[in-house]
Design a protein around this motif. Structure first.
Motif, short mmCIF file in Angstrom:
data_model
loop_
_atom_site.label_atom_id
_atom_site.label_comp_id
_atom_site.label_asym_id
_atom_site.label_seq_id
_atom_site.Cartn_x
_atom_site.Cartn_y
_atom_site.Cartn_z
N HIS A 17 0.87 -1.33 -0.10
CA HIS A 17 0.08 -0.07 -0.06
C HIS A 17 0.88 1.45 -0.27
N ALA A 37 -3.58 -9.21 -3.54
CA ALA A 37 -3.94 -7.63 -3.66
C ALA A 37 -3.55 -6.87 -2.46
N GLY A 38 -3.60 -7.60 -1.48
CA GLY A 38 -3.08 -6.78 -0.25
C GLY A 38 -4.03 -6.68 1.07
N GLU A 352 -5.20 -4.73 -6.99
CA GLU A 352 -3.78 -4.71 -7.24
C GLU A 352 -3.57 -4.00 -8.69
N SER A 357 -1.42 -1.43 -4.17
CA SER A 357 -2.94 -1.93 -3.83
C SER A 357 -3.67 -0.70 -3.58
#
Length: 362
Positions: A17, A37-38, A352, A357
């Motif tokens: 991020h 994706a985070g 993502e 992200s």
């Protein structure tokens, strides 16, 4: 009942991020998005608002977004009971992690007095069949949630033991070098044992008669050498420790055993699904006990937990979380995994793109 919940969370150059601003209310938070994706990074950031190294036990340098490696920051507004706290924790490149609470520098142990955070992550699924170290860490997280000063006892014990182990490796035999260290270990070790025993008693009480679909677990704590008084035991065991080059007895050697109560089967011999259900049961019992003791339910972090449950048990888990009044942060690859929550939860989507992200509501 008063709540404990984040109302805002800001991530800057943290993991994947680059910048994320998340605003929430006390309801559970359901986070969906593809693998990588985070999502878990968000839960890890929340876990760092409690004492310790978070749910991945990462070093500060490993939390910085790559390739920039500029350092990282987590900012949060925490509503705990009738108080609101501003928390800022960060690390600059090559520097240790720093913490400020309400604008004032504070030690990490101070977080245990304002934030009670529990978590269950996929790496814990093998807890009952791997080494004792993970089970001790699991128990100490539970114990810390009940007794914030437990962290200080563990730190004191570990520091004294490291110094004693250094003497042992150097084959130092003069007893005067050991006396003060062994006294520190004995005092801190007694507190550790007492805190752990109290936590297990509290968990057992929270499981008794609980309205839950998850199985109860009977927990026992054992040490290879159950020495009631550590001070003489450490002194007497020095010859053995010198041969081994390390301390062979004490609470750092304890192990946690669990039994599936209804079947009277050790957890290590249960199926993968049963082991997962036992872990969920213990986390929920921990949360119920804290809600009763503090009159404020803790925050609960559940990473990818929904994917391992059938629809009925998944719905039952959500019902228990909502009945508890906890702000649970949960992740899953699909929004549909959280359908049973309906409007009882708030929803975030993580994607993502271009190596970073993105978090959006919905």
């Amino acid at each position: 009942m008063p709540t404990q919940a984040l109302t805002s969370l800001t991530l800057s150059h943290f993991r994947s991020h680059r910048l994320a601003q998340i605003d929430t209310d006390p309801r559970p938070v359901a986070i969906s998005g593809p693998n990588g994706a985070g999502k878990t990074n968000i839960l890890e950031a929340v876990s760092l608002l409690s004492p310790g190294r978070g749910l991945r036990r990462a070093a500060p340098a490993d939390l910085s977004r790559r390739p920039e490696a500029l350092g990282w920051r987590i900012g949060a507004t925490l509503r705990s009971g009738h108080q609101t706290h501003e928390i800022d924790t960060r690390a600059e490149p090559g520097e240790p992690r720093q913490l400020r609470i309400d604008g004032k520098t504070a030690p990490q142990t101070a977080l245990g007095r304002i934030a009670r955070i529990l978590w269950l992550v996929p790496s814990m699924d093998r807890l009952w069949i791997e080494g004792a170290e993970g089970r001790r860490r699991f128990l100490d997280r539970i114990t810390l949630s009940f007794e914030p000063l437990h962290a200080e006892a563990v730190l004191t014990y570990d520091k004294a033991m490291r110094e004693r182990n250094r003497l042992l490796k150097d084959m130092v035999r003069d007893p005067h070098w050991y006396t003060a260290l062994e006294t520190q270990m004995a005092e801190a070790g007694t507190r550790i044992r007492d805190n752990r025993a109290a936590a297990l008693t509290r968990l057992a009480a929270a499981q008794d008669g609980a309205d839950t679909v998850f199985p109860a677990a009977a927990l026992t704590l054992t040490e290879p050498e159950d020495a009631p008084d550590l001070t003489p035991a450490l002194a007497d065991n020095r010859p053995n420790d010198l041969r081994a080059g390390r301390t062979l007895l004490g609470p750092h050697r304890a192990d946690l055993d669990a039994t599936y109560t209804a079947k009277n089967v050790p957890a290590a011999q249960c199926s993968t699904g049963e082991q997962k259900a036992l872990l969920i049961s213990l986390i929920l019992s921990n949360a119920r006990a804290l809600a009763e003791d503090t009159r404020t339910p803790p925050m609960v972090l559940l990473d990818e937990v929904a994917a391992h449950l059938d629809p009925d048990r998944r719905a039952a888990l959500y019902d228990e979380i909502c009945a508890l009044g906890a702000q649970a942060w949960m992740t899953g690859t699909e929004r549909g995994l959280f359908d049973a929550l309906g409007d009882r939860a708030q929803y975030l989507s993580v994607t993502e793109e271009d190596g970073q992200s993105h978090v959006v509501p919905g």
